[in-house]
Design an enzyme around this catalytic site. Structure first.
Site, PDB file in Angstrom:
ATOM      1  N   SER A 174      14.301  20.830 -13.454  1.00  0.00           N
ATOM      2  CA  SER A 174      13.145  22.025 -13.514  1.00  0.00           C
ATOM      3  C   SER A 174      13.658  23.377 -13.988  1.00  0.00           C
ATOM      4  O   SER A 174      14.820  23.630 -13.927  1.00  0.00           O
ATOM      5  CB  SER A 174      12.809  22.237 -11.733  1.00  0.00           C
ATOM      6  OG  SER A 174      11.883  23.330 -12.050  1.00  0.00           O
ATOM      7  N   HIS A 180       1.032  -1.129  -0.093  1.00  0.00           N
ATOM      8  CA  HIS A 180      -0.006  -0.008  -0.013  1.00  0.00           C
ATOM      9  C   HIS A 180       0.722   1.338   0.080  1.00  0.00           C
ATOM     10  O   HIS A 180       0.540   2.400   0.563  1.00  0.00           O
ATOM     11  CB  HIS A 180      -0.956  -0.017   1.106  1.00  0.00           C
ATOM     12  CG  HIS A 180      -1.738  -1.363   1.133  1.00  0.00           C
ATOM     13  ND1 HIS A 180      -3.000  -1.298   0.432  1.00  0.00           N
ATOM     14  CD2 HIS A 180      -1.772  -2.279   2.072  1.00  0.00           C
ATOM     15  CE1 HIS A 180      -3.380  -2.653   0.833  1.00  0.00           C
ATOM     16  NE2 HIS A 180      -2.546  -3.181   1.580  1.00  0.00           N
TER      17      HIS A 180
END
Ligand code: ARG
Length: 435
Positions: free
Chosen positions: A276, A156
């Protein structure tokens, strides 16, 4: 009048219709396969007495040299033809004159395109196998360098249980890709029949030996049934499925890397990281995100092929022309992703200290502690509740299982023999020990 047109066909094709419907820009990459198939066909025509040795020699020589001449820019194929098959025939007509008019004897573009595509798919299977081997080799190197590093296995997307890194790489890369390698063997198995000799839909009345042509092209046999041979694309579907499954497996591994990098457990090398344009501190997992995205493209190609083929009756339909862009995209895409994951595996590393901290902070040893109690005779649900309560109490005080001392274990009513079950490194080694 274009080659594949007669008075019965009607007027010359509208130039817009020709430009729109031509597949030349896409199927020109079948040129080597087209020439190979045509050479085998020339030999069959010679054996059948439908070409003289001199005619066969002229055609064979021109066809054998054509792909490399095009590659070297010595020959430019006509672009205003319906497809690469017509482009080759019309170039041969210009180059050799009358003898070129005999090449298409006893053949249709339907069996021609089918054999070209089967030959291409065979090469594609081999290339994908090489791509898989490249990733498997890179995975083996990763295991050699980082395989013994303890790290969390996630469930999970949360820290679950300690394992060694090799268990992750074997589970996320090696086992799935080994199954994909077996899947490719099945694809190769569907490529044993040569369609050449099936003609347009029902073979030819001329004495052309399709079995010999098949053997010359490396197939096990010729067409079993001409309607099926020109109309089915099962090998294309299987190949697209194999590409989709490879894409899915690589995408799942890529998703692991994206997450582990975001959690600081995997470090991305600069050679494969993106930056970026605005934020100067970023090191982004571009390679892995792109591979994860590619899985969706493979699924799209497979779905498009299934829809394309599922709506047709038997035999050849022009719709089939669309199969090539899809299968070329699937194979190119899968090969690219395989190469990039092999590269990516060589430019990622685990951060051992961060992995250990994640194991401690995540109480990853809880299940082992519980199983230690079970081994000493405590019923599982009782042990499970006891460890759950312990984790909860410790966390309320900002502490973790792995920090407990033997005395503290005893204070909590637990045997001190369980101390070894609190060491995430020892637990990872036991969990990953070969069974
Ligand atoms: N360009 C066609 C294709 O790729 C070739 C076969 C054309 N056959 C025909 N009967 N029009 O499928």
């Amino acid at each position: 009048m274009a080659i594949a047109r007669t008075q019965a066909t009607g007027d010359a094709l509208d130039p817009d219709m020709l430009a729109w419907s031509s597949s030349f820009a896409i199927d020109r990459r079948l040129l080597p396969q087209d020439c190979r198939g045509s050479v085998a066909h020339v030999d069959a025509l010679l054996r059948a007495g439908l070409l003289s040795p001199d005619e066969a020699g002229q055609l064979r020589e021109a066809l054998e040299r054509l792909p490399s001449r095009v590659d070297h820019g010595e020959v430019e194929l006509p672009r205003d033809e319906e497809d690469v098959h017509m482009a080759v025939e019309s170039w041969l007509a210009r180059e050799l004159g009358g003898v070129a008019a005999k090449l298409h004897t006893g053949r249709s573009r339907n069996d021609q395109v089918a054999v070209d595509l089967a030959l291409w798919c065979r090469d594609a299977v081999a290339a994908l196998e090489r791509g898989l081997e490249g990733v498997l080799a890179a995975a083996a190197d990763f295991i050699r360098d980082h395989g013994e590093t303890p790290m969390p296995a996630y469930t999970h997307r949360q820290v679950a249980i300690p394992v060694l890194a090799r268990t992750w790489i074997e589970g996320a890369v090696i086992e799935p890709l080994r199954r994909d390698r077996r899947l490719l063997l099945l694809c190769a198995d569907e490529l044993v029949a040569s369609p050449l000799g099936a003609g347009a839909i029902a073979g030819t009345s001329l004495p052309i030996d399709a079995e010999q042509t098949a053997a010359a092209l490396g197939f096990a046999h010729g067409p079993r049934n001409p309607i099926d041979a020109v109309g089915h694309r099962d090998h294309v579907l299987s190949l697209a499925f194999a590409c989709a499954r490879i894409g899915l497996h690589l995408g799942r591994f890529a998703a692991d890397v994206v997450e582990l990098a975001s959690d600081g457990l995997v470090k991305l090398g600069g050679a494969i990281a993106g930056g970026s344009s605005m934020m100067p501190h970023k090191r982004n997992p571009d390679l892995f995100e792109l591979v994860r995205g590619h899985a969706a493209l493979r699924q799209g190609e497979l779905t498009a092929l299934m829809s394309l083929l599922g709506s047709l009756g038997s035999g050849y339909h022009r719709d089939l022309q669309h199969d090539k862009a899809l299968v070329f995209g699937a194979v190119d895409g899968a090969r690219g992703c395989l190469a990039m994951i092999a590269l990516g595996l060589r430019h990622i590393a685990l951060e051992p200290a961060a992995c250990l901290q994640a194991l401690i902070d995540g109480d990853a040893v809880a299940t082992d502690l519980c199983e230690g109690l079970v081994a000493s005779g405590v019923p599982f649900r009782q042990a499970y509740a006891q460890v759950g309560a312990l984790v909860s109490n410790l966390r309320a005080r900002g502490r973790r299982l792995a920090q407990l001392s033997a005395d503290e274990l005893a204070e909590h009513g637990l045997p001190t023999s369980l101390l070894g079950r609190l060491d995430p490194i020892a637990v990872a080694r036991r969990r990953s020990a070969p069974r």
